[in-house]
Design a protein around this motif. Structure first.
Motif, PDB file in Angstrom:
ATOM      1  N   ASN A 111       4.242  -1.492  -6.788  1.00  0.00           N
ATOM      2  CA  ASN A 111       3.292  -0.595  -6.816  1.00  0.00           C
ATOM      3  C   ASN A 111       2.670  -0.376  -5.400  1.00  0.00           C
ATOM      4  OD1 ASN A 111       0.913   0.728  -8.778  1.00  0.00           O
ATOM      5  ND2 ASN A 111       2.569  -1.429  -9.613  1.00  0.00           N
ATOM      6  N   VAL A 157      -3.685   2.059  -2.620  1.00  0.00           N
ATOM      7  CA  VAL A 157      -2.697   2.825  -2.907  1.00  0.00           C
ATOM      8  C   VAL A 157      -1.593   3.652  -2.287  1.00  0.00           C
ATOM      9  CG1 VAL A 157      -3.282   5.045  -4.432  1.00  0.00           C
ATOM     10  CG2 VAL A 157      -4.765   3.407  -4.373  1.00  0.00           C
ATOM     11  N   THR A 160       0.699  -0.910   0.189  1.00  0.00           N
ATOM     12  CA  THR A 160       0.085   0.235   0.500  1.00  0.00           C
ATOM     13  C   THR A 160       1.089   1.750  -0.203  1.00  0.00           C
ATOM     14  OG1 THR A 160      -1.964  -1.410   1.224  1.00  0.00           O
ATOM     15  CG2 THR A 160      -1.338   1.185   1.193  1.00  0.00           C
ATOM     16  N   SER A 198      -1.779   2.492  -8.571  1.00  0.00           N
ATOM     17  CA  SER A 198      -1.907   2.439  -7.284  1.00  0.00           C
ATOM     18  C   SER A 198      -0.221   2.884  -6.754  1.00  0.00           C
ATOM     19  CB  SER A 198      -3.064   1.152  -6.226  1.00  0.00           C
ATOM     20  OG  SER A 198      -2.365   0.195  -6.515  1.00  0.00           O
TER      21      SER A 198
HETATM   22  K   LIG Z   1       0.162   0.903  -3.630  1.00  0.00           K
END
Ligand SMILES: [K+]
Ligand SMILES: [K+]
Lengths: 467, 467
Positions: free
Chosen positions: B195, B412, B80, B299
């Motif tokens: 990500n 994200v 995240t 993300s």
């Molecule tokens: K992320």
């Protein structure tokens, strides 16, 4: 068609014009009942806007501005209750009468009116049934427009009369003379059953926060209107021993009740100690205000508490409840409780690995689920676009904008108080949302559909990965 | 089973314990692969939390608090990038190494690890295929766990190496010596492809707002990771001439691209004249920052612009883009672009009156549509519940809370800046959202499913009215 044209060409011109209009309406009705309904809706709003633009409609010398007249007309015909000006003090008696008549027309359902119009234009039963199938009341089993309309009118008048008879002595007991008391009771009865949210009392609803005599009729009358005509008619038939309760009735009543109880509890939890709303009130008043709030949010729009000072959590819960709304073919808006219930049942079936979504010993077909998905998704899209537009047009933050946008889309009429201060462009956006929300996202989609077709050749199937 | 028990009872106790563990894991894997994945996920997070709780993990004398260690562990394993403490200044080199290894493990997919574990526990191919079918990468056509895992590892290492090789000279050219430059390039390469959104640079990303050499690898590397392993493998096979492009690849690439372009345009429109974000920058920098923002929101979570001073409209658009997320079985989160595309196609088909939803000459089956509905609806429910909890737990308004909640759910990692200041209870809520979001709403639903059954007797069908 050529035969008709020749015939009308020989008739005197008023009959020719009427014939041409009849042909035009007939053509639209045959081509797309949804588009006809949309046109009728727009025409009624145009008439109400014109009437509210008359100098006689306001108390002041100058007439209402176009945006205020239009916004009020849309809000009334779409039985929303959002207002840019005070219903009680800005409009004259004539203006208020125009509003409540517009509410009554909106409540009976412009779709029903469209059915009548369609019936008058064309006697062919094929068209009638197509109109009925696409009509707001969707009770195709009644089979006859006349019976349907009569039932709708009788049911609504009966409930409105009952609410009127309960409220009249209350207004008299508050010291009003017979004339004003009757007017207030009549206006409120129509406003309550039609979930319109317009208030004709100069002091608003706040003085009645602990008044069970006033609030119980609002709760019961609003709930009956919000359950919808199909439920009212089905229950009435059942009471006469004619029919069993339909799956639609059971799903609507159960889901509506659960959401109303949940909404009341959430309101009580989040506002119990908020001194600006419930915190300073006696416990009995807090309970009554919470009960009213639970029913309110779907979608009578009458609040005895100033929502502008409620908590963010209350706003968010109310957002969700307003979005779900009331029963199908009711005076309430939103995506409708059955849409919500069908989605939940479909997802429970998916999680359980069941082949079918089921409720009360009945299977819910794929067609219904697809329709529910489309309604919910289009509703969310409308709310999303409206919210983005208002965020861009104003300086208000999301919690206030989202509340007003969902209140407009779901024709609820609750407000945190920003609507009167919005720029004109934002008022037009809310008007469009009320219009789209009341017409129903699916009806709108049908009216605007690019094409209707059945393909004979099916493509080979290939599943993409989702989630 | 009795035979096994007798045999292990005669073996020395370490082999008996191992055998019992093997039987237990085997049992869980056979009963529910999703539940196994959930357990493995939780176990890895527990280990990372323990490592980050060591005094050596922080720069200061005292170790991290439990909530910060847990939050960072969940954020890393779930790729995240939301942080309660600064990755660059709070954690020691050891702590940062733990984080990036956790990111790498999370990026490879705990589902893949679960498959390996399942393969090690049981050699029966039936179980292997069931594990694969429920696995995060869902590419059942590969047919063999070993091949799948090798492909995933090779593909991710190749992209990470490429990004590393592009970024290393950039850090060197900024005056860093080889050691720190290599560490920064390595950390960023893994963070970008997976990500993860973690930044090891003390000055953050803001100094690189106009740095194409830095930002282009972020955009391209992040996009490749966000498209997902199935797309990467399918495109790689196609380049070798082995296979045609699947519907999944086409849908993912087209939808991802459209949303990225739309997101970039929206960011540019709403921030172009905002002096706190883009307003004061040269035009080329504004374009680059907007491009990065369009990819960011699904993300990578790396932002060169302070989102805490962006406009409400930008936040709302970003909310929507984050919720949709990236490709299935990718390092991105959200409900996934194919889920969104399938819903849109189903609704277009409904509005058009088509029998099937279609794309690229292929039909999308009812099963896929039902799954997409479930994923989207459960995602919205998770976001709604998380938002309500944070509204109740904090004094922040909806626009800030919703952004952080969706950023966590969709893994994200973008932030308006409130996460470090949240009360512990709210941090636990966000941790739970990251966990649920990364595991996938459907996997979670499967793991928690009450029962799996096939009913022979079907209920009679009855359609309720929806909409
Ligand atoms: K992320
Ligand atoms: K209303």
């Amino acid at each position: 068609m050529r035969v008709t044209a020749v015939r009308t060409a020989r008739a005197p011109w008023p009959r020719r014009a009427l014939g041409a209009l009849r042909d035009a309406v007939d053509n639209v009705a045959r081509h797309s009942p949804a588009r006809l309904a949309l046109l009728v809706f727009a025409a009624i709003i145009a008439v109400v806007t014109a009437l509210l633009s008359l100098p006689a409609a306001t108390r002041a010398e100058e007439p209402a501005t176009f945006v205020d007249a239009l916004f009020t007309a849309v809000s009334a015909v779409c039985v929303t209750g959002l207002t840019t000006v005070s219903t009680a003090t800005y409009w004259s008696g004539f203006g208020q009468a125009v509003i409540i008549v517009a509410v009554k027309i909106g409540g009976l359902g412009v779709m029903t009116l469209a059915s009548i119009l369609g019936l008058a234009v064309s006697r062919r039963i094929g068209l009638t049934q197509r109109l009925l199938a696409a009509s707001e009341t969707k009770t195709t089993r009644l089979g006859e427009v006349g019976t349907l309309v009569r039932a709708v009118v009788v049911a609504s008048l009966a409930v409105e009369l009952a609410v009127f008879l309960v409220l009249l002595p209350r207004f008299l007991s508050l010291g009003e003379s017979l004339g004003p008391a009757a007017w207030h009771a009549l206006f409120m009865a129509v406003s309550i059953f039609n979930n319109a949210g317009f208030v004709v009392l100069e002091g608003g609803m706040a003085p009645f926060v602990g008044d069970w005599w006033m609030c119980l009729p609002i709760i019961v009358g609003g709930a009956i209107g919000a359950l919808g005509f199909p439920v009212i008619l089905n229950v009435a038939s059942r009471l006469r021993g004619d029919r069993r309760l339909s799956l639609h009735t059971k799903l609507t009543v159960v889901t509506y009740s659960l959401l109303a109880v949940g909404g009341s509890l959430a309101f009580a939890v989040f506002e119990w100690r908020n001194s600006a709303t419930l915190g300073e009130l006696p416990v009995a008043d807090r309970v009554l205000a919470s009960l009213l709030a639970g029913v309110n949010s779907r979608s009578s729009g009458l609040s005895t508490v100033d929502l502008g000072v409620a908590s963010d959590a209350t706003w968010f819960v109310t957002d969700a409840l307003m979005f779900v709304g009331g029963g199908s073919a009711s005076t309430a808006g939103g995506i409708k409780v059955t849409t919500f219930a069908v989605l939940v049942l479909a997802i429970v079936a998916e999680a359980r690995g069941d082949r079918d979504a089921e409720a009360f010993g009945r299977r819910i077909g794929t067609t219904t689920i697809r329709l529910a998905v489309a309604v919910a998704f289009l509703g969310a899209t409308l709310v999303g676009v409206g919210t983005l537009l208002l965020l861009a047009l104003t300086d208000y933050h999301l919690e206030l904008v989202l509340f007003e946008v969902i209140s407009a889309f779901a024709t609820v009429g609750l407000s945190t108080g920003i609507t009167p201060d919005l720029p004109d462009a934002a008022k037009y956006v809310l008007s469009a949302l009320m219009f789209a929300g009341r017409l129903g996202t699916v009806t709108l989609a049908g009216a605007l559909a690019l094409r209707q077709r059945r393909r004979v050749i099916r493509m080979p199937s290939e599943p993409p990965i989702v989630g």
